[in-house]
Scaffold this active site. Structure first.
Site, mmCIF file in Angstrom:
data_model
loop_
_atom_site.group_PDB
_atom_site.id
_atom_site.type_symbol
_atom_site.label_atom_id
_atom_site.label_comp_id
_atom_site.label_asym_id
_atom_site.label_seq_id
_atom_site.Cartn_x
_atom_site.Cartn_y
_atom_site.Cartn_z
ATOM 1 N N THR A 48 0.825 -1.209 0.000
ATOM 2 C CA THR A 48 0.000 0.000 0.000
ATOM 3 C C THR A 48 0.857 1.256 0.000
ATOM 4 O OG1 THR A 48 -1.795 -1.163 1.114
ATOM 5 C CG2 THR A 48 -1.833 1.250 1.218
ATOM 6 N N CYS A 49 1.956 1.219 0.730
ATOM 7 C CA CYS A 49 2.847 2.377 0.812
ATOM 8 C C CYS A 49 3.443 2.713 -0.556
ATOM 9 C CB CYS A 49 3.965 2.115 1.821
ATOM 10 S SG CYS A 49 3.360 1.631 3.458
#
Length: 162
Positions: A48-49
């Site tokens: 996600t980052c």
């Protein structure tokens, strides 16, 4: 105790990767006299980052600056070499300062640590974003576990406009 809106950030030291290699930066170096969009991720290179959080701030950097933000900084409890490599891989250029909180001292001090030992990640930072004006937290957006909503660049931009 978790940091709150209106609180002054604690004094801390971060590492950044500059032209001559690792360079220390203090809280004052980063936040004094500026309005900064600071966001934190649980880990560099994590899904996600890398797919949403950091790219969102890179993509929205011009809009954030038009809304009054002077600088944008990404923080992670990773070492400076990992943050430097991740910034290169994500092509952040000068749009986002990559801050390594290698030992998690700042993260612990503001009460936003995350126990990632169950995933083999050790102590990390929760996912959050904040607007910091001259070292004081103006707005704070802390994600619920496993979510990615309120710490996004788009959410921050909407909050700055309202």
């Amino acid at each position: 105790m978790t940091i709150q809106t209106g609180d002054k950030l604690p004094q801390a030291s971060f590492m950044t990767f500059g032209e001559n290699g690792p360079e220390p930066k203090s809280t004052d170096d980063i936040f004094s006299g500026k309005k900064v969009a600071l966001f934190a991720v649980p880990g560099a290179f994590t899904p996600t980052c890398s797919a949403k959080h950091l790219p969102g701030f890179v993509e929205q950097s011009a809009a954030l600056k038009a809304a009054g933000i002077d600088d944008i900084a990404c923080l992670s409890v990773n070492d400076v070499f990992v943050m430097g490599a991740w910034g290169e891989q994500q092509e952040v250029g000068t749009e986002v300062a990559m801050l390594a909180d290698g030992n998690g001292d700042f993260t612990k001090e503001i009460g936003l640590e995350l126990d990632g030992t169950g995933f083999g990640m050790g102590q990390r930072s929760q996912r959050y974003a904040m607007v910091v004006n001259d070292g004081v937290v103006e707005q704070l957006f802390v994600e619920a576990p496993g979510e990615f909503k309120v710490s996004s660049a788009e959410h921050m931009l909407n909050a700055l406009k309202s």
